[in-house]
Design a protein around this motif. Structure first.
Motif, mmCIF file in Angstrom:
data_model
loop_
_atom_site.group_PDB
_atom_site.id
_atom_site.type_symbol
_atom_site.label_atom_id
_atom_site.label_comp_id
_atom_site.label_asym_id
_atom_site.label_seq_id
_atom_site.Cartn_x
_atom_site.Cartn_y
_atom_site.Cartn_z
ATOM 1 N N CYS A 60 1.149 -12.076 -8.775
ATOM 2 C CA CYS A 60 1.448 -12.937 -7.627
ATOM 3 C C CYS A 60 2.738 -12.508 -6.943
ATOM 4 O O CYS A 60 3.691 -12.084 -7.601
ATOM 5 C CB CYS A 60 1.572 -14.392 -8.060
ATOM 6 S SG CYS A 60 0.037 -15.100 -8.693
ATOM 7 N N LEU A 61 2.768 -12.644 -5.629
ATOM 8 C CA LEU A 61 3.965 -12.331 -4.861
ATOM 9 C C LEU A 61 5.116 -13.248 -5.219
ATOM 10 O O LEU A 61 6.269 -12.832 -5.254
ATOM 11 C CB LEU A 61 3.648 -12.451 -3.361
ATOM 12 C CG LEU A 61 4.804 -12.220 -2.391
ATOM 13 C CD1 LEU A 61 5.257 -10.760 -2.437
ATOM 14 C CD2 LEU A 61 4.389 -12.594 -0.970
ATOM 15 N N ARG A 94 9.852 -6.067 4.312
ATOM 16 C CA ARG A 94 10.634 -7.154 3.729
ATOM 17 C C ARG A 94 11.445 -7.847 4.822
ATOM 18 O O ARG A 94 11.847 -7.219 5.804
ATOM 19 C CB ARG A 94 11.569 -6.623 2.646
ATOM 20 C CG ARG A 94 10.828 -6.074 1.438
ATOM 21 C CD ARG A 94 11.789 -5.478 0.439
ATOM 22 N NE ARG A 94 11.086 -4.969 -0.739
ATOM 23 C CZ ARG A 94 11.662 -4.262 -1.697
ATOM 24 N NH1 ARG A 94 12.971 -3.980 -1.627
ATOM 25 N NH2 ARG A 94 10.948 -3.835 -2.733
ATOM 26 N N LEU A 190 -2.500 -8.357 -1.841
ATOM 27 C CA LEU A 190 -1.068 -8.547 -1.603
ATOM 28 C C LEU A 190 -0.442 -9.519 -2.587
ATOM 29 O O LEU A 190 0.748 -9.810 -2.487
ATOM 30 C CB LEU A 190 -0.843 -9.037 -0.167
ATOM 31 C CG LEU A 190 -1.280 -8.079 0.948
ATOM 32 C CD1 LEU A 190 -1.145 -8.755 2.307
ATOM 33 C CD2 LEU A 190 -0.465 -6.791 0.910
ATOM 34 N N GLY A 191 -1.234 -10.033 -3.516
ATOM 35 C CA GLY A 191 -0.703 -10.980 -4.488
ATOM 36 C C GLY A 191 -0.403 -12.348 -3.906
ATOM 37 O O GLY A 191 0.481 -13.059 -4.388
ATOM 38 N N LEU A 192 -1.153 -12.744 -2.901
ATOM 39 C CA LEU A 192 -0.930 -14.031 -2.238
ATOM 40 C C LEU A 192 -1.742 -15.091 -2.977
ATOM 41 O O LEU A 192 -2.833 -15.483 -2.554
ATOM 42 C CB LEU A 192 -1.312 -13.947 -0.765
ATOM 43 C CG LEU A 192 -0.670 -12.792 0.015
ATOM 44 C CD1 LEU A 192 -1.075 -12.845 1.488
ATOM 45 C CD2 LEU A 192 0.846 -12.791 -0.122
ATOM 46 N N GLU A 280 3.519 -16.834 2.642
ATOM 47 C CA GLU A 280 2.431 -15.930 2.278
ATOM 48 C C GLU A 280 1.633 -15.494 3.492
ATOM 49 O O GLU A 280 1.273 -14.307 3.615
ATOM 50 C CB GLU A 280 1.500 -16.600 1.260
ATOM 51 C CG GLU A 280 2.068 -16.653 -0.137
ATOM 52 C CD GLU A 280 1.016 -16.877 -1.216
ATOM 53 O OE1 GLU A 280 1.379 -16.785 -2.403
ATOM 54 O OE2 GLU A 280 -0.166 -17.117 -0.874
ATOM 55 N N THR A 283 3.457 -12.964 5.396
ATOM 56 C CA THR A 283 3.393 -11.682 4.697
ATOM 57 C C THR A 283 2.098 -10.958 5.015
ATOM 58 O O THR A 283 2.090 -9.746 5.284
ATOM 59 C CB THR A 283 3.520 -11.912 3.180
ATOM 60 O OG1 THR A 283 4.782 -12.518 2.897
ATOM 61 C CG2 THR A 283 3.399 -10.598 2.414
#
Length: 393
Positions: A60-61, A94, A190-192, A280, A283
């Motif tokens: 996870c992000l 970022r 993306l680990g969202l 998220e 992102t």
């Protein structure tokens, strides 16, 4: 923005609300509902941080990085509010500077999720599994709420209608054609972990009105849905979507009207809608805008069509010129969302995500000016420019 288009009037009981709008009752309000704690609404989606240390759970992000508090909304906004505005590094994606309010809160996405559908479509075009000239007919099974495209529309035409007109039927046709899981994969890669993008529009409305038992509270599917991932989530979503395709759009509209007339529960939105957090979803948009992994031809298609979504004319970032805009808005019963990316004249890249849930207003499109007054205040703070203030119109 003027009077709301018919397609937006015809979601839920918007047909009834249009009568009030034509009488000039744009500022009509109801008493705001008492919203439950979001942690109790979708606890599984909230729990993506390892306890104690603030580290992201595996895969996870994690929570948003440190940001300054967002400036107060220049014009009042009701309900739960989330905002993330950031200047992003085009190389690393970022945030360089950011302001935020509840950036990790989970909110319904409404039509802003269509930005992800566009990205998924173009990835499949590049993969050769979807041809731009492929044509589709509108059927009783695939017709969703609101206006819908003419029969024989090709992929390109459907992407335009999806972004420019927020056409739900066009969106559902494309979402099903690329596969429910391929839109969700954009977030998963993306680990969202708080982001759900797997449901076509008709499916979440069918679930909300109780026309499908797949995600009904108290059933095995309903109990597992919020925490479901991977194959289990796809299985449940596919079963729900199969039920949705059995429903006529006019019957669904009537059921939604009755559901909202009886008094809606904000927890239902978070149980069945596509979801994300301001951080998220911003992102995801940063990657879609700056690192989409598309061919030059698909990239040009993306830039042209993503720019048709609402938001460019509402941005007021001080003296900075807005270029390379991509954005979208969404609305529903007591909810409103706006998100997008753009580039300034001096080459800075900005992403924003505004989310409102449980608003005092049932029809939220008149809140657009208030939403962008806050978005613009956040942009001014991030870019270090004077706050342009709300429009005088």
């Amino acid at each position: 923005m003027g009077a709301p288009p018919p397609a937006l009037r015809n979601k839920g009981r918007y047909v009834l609300l249009a009568l009030a709008l034509t009488a000039g009752l744009w500022t009509w309000r109801e008493r705001a509902p008492q919203l439950p704690d979001p942690q109790t609404m979708v606890p599984e989606l909230q729990n993506v941080q390892a306890s104690g240390r603030g580290e992201a759970a595996p895969g996870c992000l994690g929570n948003a990085p440190a940001a300054l508090p967002a400036p107060p909304p220049p014009l009042p906004l009701s309900g739960r509010l989330g905002l993330w505005v950031a200047e992003i590094d085009p190389a690393t994606l970022r945030p360089l500077r950011a302001v935020a309010q509840d950036p990790d809160g989970v909110f319904p996405l409404a039509s802003t999720y269509k930005q992800a559908v566009l990205w998924a479509v173009l990835r499949q075009v590049d993969a050769g599994t979807l041809k731009p000239a492929e044509r589709f007919d509108v059927t009783q099974a695939n017709q969703s709420l609101g206006d819908y495209p003419y029969d024989g529309s090709n992929v390109r035409e459907l992407t335009v209608r999806m972004m420019r007109d927020s056409d739900n039927t066009a969106t559902d046709i494309l979402h099903r054609r690329v596969g429910l899981s391929r839109v969700q994969t954009l977030a998963d890669e993306l680990g969202l972990c708080r982001t759900r993008l797997i449901l076509p529009t008709k499916a979440w409305w069918v679930a909300q009105t109780g026309l499908s038992s797949v995600l009904a509270p108290g059933t095995p599917g309903g109990a597992r849905w919020s925490a479901a991932t991977g194959e289990e989530r796809l299985r449940l979503a596919s079963a729900l979507d199969a039920d949705a395709q059995k429903q006529r759009a006019d019957v669904l509209q009537q059921r939604l009207n009755a559901y909202f007339d009886a008094g809606s529960d904000p927890r239902d939105d978070l149980r069945v809608h596509n979801l994300s957090t301001p951080y998220e979803f911003a992102t995801l948009l940063a990657h879609a805008s700056l690192r989409p992994g598309l061919s030059p031809g698909a990239r040009a298609w993306q830039r042209e069509v993503a720019a048709l979504g609402y938001g460019r004319a509402a941005l007021r970032p001080g003296a900075a010129q807005v270029t390379g805009f991509a954005g979208k808005g969404g609305n529903g019963w007591r909810l409103l969302t706006y998100s997008g990316t753009f580039r300034t004249g001096d080459g800075r890249h900005v992403v924003y995500a505004f989310m409102q849930h449980g608003a005092a207003e049932t029809y939220t499109m008149p809140n657009t000016r208030r939403a962008f007054a806050w978005i613009n205040a956040g942009i001014a703070a991030v870019l270090g420019e004077p706050d342009p203030g709300p429009d005088s119109g």
